[in-house]
Write a protein that holds these residues in place. Structure first.
Motif, mmCIF file in Angstrom:
data_model
loop_
_atom_site.group_PDB
_atom_site.id
_atom_site.type_symbol
_atom_site.label_atom_id
_atom_site.label_comp_id
_atom_site.label_asym_id
_atom_site.label_seq_id
_atom_site.Cartn_x
_atom_site.Cartn_y
_atom_site.Cartn_z
ATOM 1 N N PRO A 23 0.858 -0.921 0.306
ATOM 2 C CA PRO A 23 0.315 0.015 -0.081
ATOM 3 C C PRO A 23 0.991 1.168 0.105
ATOM 4 C CG PRO A 23 -0.386 -0.824 2.342
ATOM 5 C CD PRO A 23 0.458 -1.716 1.089
ATOM 6 N N ASP A 24 1.882 0.920 0.583
ATOM 7 C CA ASP A 24 2.673 2.234 0.125
ATOM 8 C C ASP A 24 3.552 2.629 -0.785
ATOM 9 O OD1 ASP A 24 1.600 3.016 2.729
ATOM 10 O OD2 ASP A 24 4.183 2.036 4.149
ATOM 11 N N PHE A 25 3.495 1.641 -1.627
ATOM 12 C CA PHE A 25 4.498 2.022 -2.742
ATOM 13 C C PHE A 25 3.675 1.675 -4.145
ATOM 14 C CE2 PHE A 25 6.647 1.151 -0.014
ATOM 15 C CZ PHE A 25 7.768 1.610 1.199
ATOM 16 N N GLY A 80 1.505 -6.960 11.413
ATOM 17 C CA GLY A 80 1.368 -6.245 10.534
ATOM 18 C C GLY A 80 1.840 -6.385 9.482
ATOM 19 N N GLY A 81 2.531 -7.546 9.361
ATOM 20 C CA GLY A 81 3.228 -7.986 7.453
ATOM 21 C C GLY A 81 2.235 -7.715 6.825
ATOM 22 N N TYR A 82 3.205 -7.543 5.315
ATOM 23 C CA TYR A 82 2.293 -8.042 3.806
ATOM 24 C C TYR A 82 2.520 -8.338 3.027
ATOM 25 C CZ TYR A 82 1.087 -6.183 -0.558
ATOM 26 O OH TYR A 82 0.675 -6.771 -2.317
ATOM 27 N N VAL A 83 1.777 -9.334 2.667
ATOM 28 C CA VAL A 83 1.894 -10.945 1.893
ATOM 29 C C VAL A 83 2.701 -10.340 0.448
ATOM 30 C CG1 VAL A 83 1.437 -12.867 1.084
ATOM 31 C CG2 VAL A 83 0.453 -12.285 3.020
ATOM 32 N N LYS A 98 6.269 3.711 5.303
ATOM 33 C CA LYS A 98 6.355 4.463 5.446
ATOM 34 C C LYS A 98 5.758 5.523 6.929
ATOM 35 C CE LYS A 98 6.688 5.621 0.452
ATOM 36 N NZ LYS A 98 6.332 6.699 -0.546
ATOM 37 N N ASN A 99 5.473 4.256 7.364
ATOM 38 C CA ASN A 99 4.721 4.981 9.007
ATOM 39 C C ASN A 99 5.489 4.267 10.119
ATOM 40 O OD1 ASN A 99 3.114 7.216 7.276
ATOM 41 N ND2 ASN A 99 2.014 5.566 6.643
ATOM 42 N N ALA A 105 9.449 -2.304 12.758
ATOM 43 C CA ALA A 105 9.270 -3.254 12.335
ATOM 44 C C ALA A 105 9.830 -4.132 12.203
ATOM 45 C CB ALA A 105 9.231 -3.095 10.670
ATOM 46 N N VAL A 106 11.324 -4.302 12.677
ATOM 47 C CA VAL A 106 12.097 -5.558 12.994
ATOM 48 C C VAL A 106 11.380 -6.636 13.528
ATOM 49 C CG1 VAL A 106 14.370 -6.206 14.095
ATOM 50 C CG2 VAL A 106 14.137 -4.530 11.826
#
Length: 278
Positions: A23-25, A80-83, A98-99, A105-106
């Motif tokens: 979604p951020d890209f 909070g991951g993105y598949v 980006k947020n 995130a790590v």
């Protein structure tokens, strides 16, 4: 799932993500534009799935592997991951954007992989063994690419494309997965350097394998660049989390969401008699 997300401190889970369109890209889709931005790449693969065809029907193999994939997806999303992509019976997952800070995130990525490893090694393993399913496991690789080392762009043509990353560290995460033990996690040095008290959880892979060549996952002697890979002690990491306790037998008690309940795999036995133990 919402309740579990609150337990681990994460909310706003999106179960309607599109593959290959972070979604951020997403604005890069079907364009020639690019952007530099950090990202954590994770690769998770099922070990032993091919040999299941020796014992189970294709319908049962599909149900087993697809259930594992679904559990992996849910675990990633609640952290909070993105598949990014489903690769056979494995997953390519991003954490970060980006947020969210790199540090957060790590931690989210390691919590996700650790939770999934725990589930497969314990609850799911016990259930599958009771149904005659042996030697199935997972292994994971994870690495962090800094902004200057990650290029986001649209790969492919028109609709036959995905927004993805070109980065050494995305490639290394995939390669490190192959070095992991069953239910193990191998991480790159960048991940280790972002985690507080990291020395408690990371040991060089070569210490386990006894092969000094396994210390570095990538070498570039011309630039004096040697990149170290580490085994991540996910069990010790989980024990430090507020939603984990240890019983009198030393076993972790981890409050898992309903989707990870191994009894959801009972239909496997229905498709694969005589392995059903009624």
């Amino acid at each position: 799932m919402k309740k579990y997300s609150e337990i681990v401190g994460l909310i706003g889970v999106n179960y309607n993500q599109e593959l290959g369109l972070h979604p951020d890209f997403g604005y890069l889709k079907a364009t020639d534009n690019t952007e530099e931005h950090y990202i954590i790449s994770c690769f998770v693969d099922i070990v032993g799935s091919t040999n299941m065809f020796k014992k189970f029907s294709k319908e049962a193999v599909f149900l087993i592997t697809n259930t594992l994939v679904k559990a992996n997806i849910h675990t990633a999303l609640i952290h909070g991951g993105y598949v990014q992509r489903i690769q056979g019976d494995g997953l390519f997952i991003y954490f970060g954007g980006k947020n969210i800070s790199k540090e957060t995130a790590v931690k989210n990525a390691l919590l996700s992989l650790s939770t999934y490893s725990y589930f497969v090694q314990n609850d799911l393993k016990d259930y599958l063994l009771s149904q005659g399913v042996e030697n199935i496991s997972i292994r994971s690789g994870i690495d962090l690419g800094e902004a200057e080392d990650v290029l986001w762009g649209s790969c492919g043509i028109e609709g036959i494309s995905e927004v993805t990353t070109c980065s050494l560290h995305t490639s290394l995460a995939s390669k490190m997965q192959a070095y992991a033990n069953k239910c193990g996690i191998v991480a790159g040095a960048n991940v280790k350097n972002q985690l507080v008290n990291s020395e408690e959880y990371f040991t060089v892979v070569s210490k386990r394998t006894g092969e000094e060549n396994d210390r570095y996952i990538f070498r570039n002697p011309e630039q004096s660049f040697y990149y170290t890979q580490y085994d991540f002690n996910w069990s010790k990491f989980l024990q430090q989390q507020s939603n984990v306790t240890i019983d009198q037998n030393g076993r972790l008690n981890f409050r898992l969401p309903a989707i990870l309940n191994p009894t959801n795999l009972r239909p496997i036995a229905e498709l694969s008699k005589p392995y059903l133990n009624r």
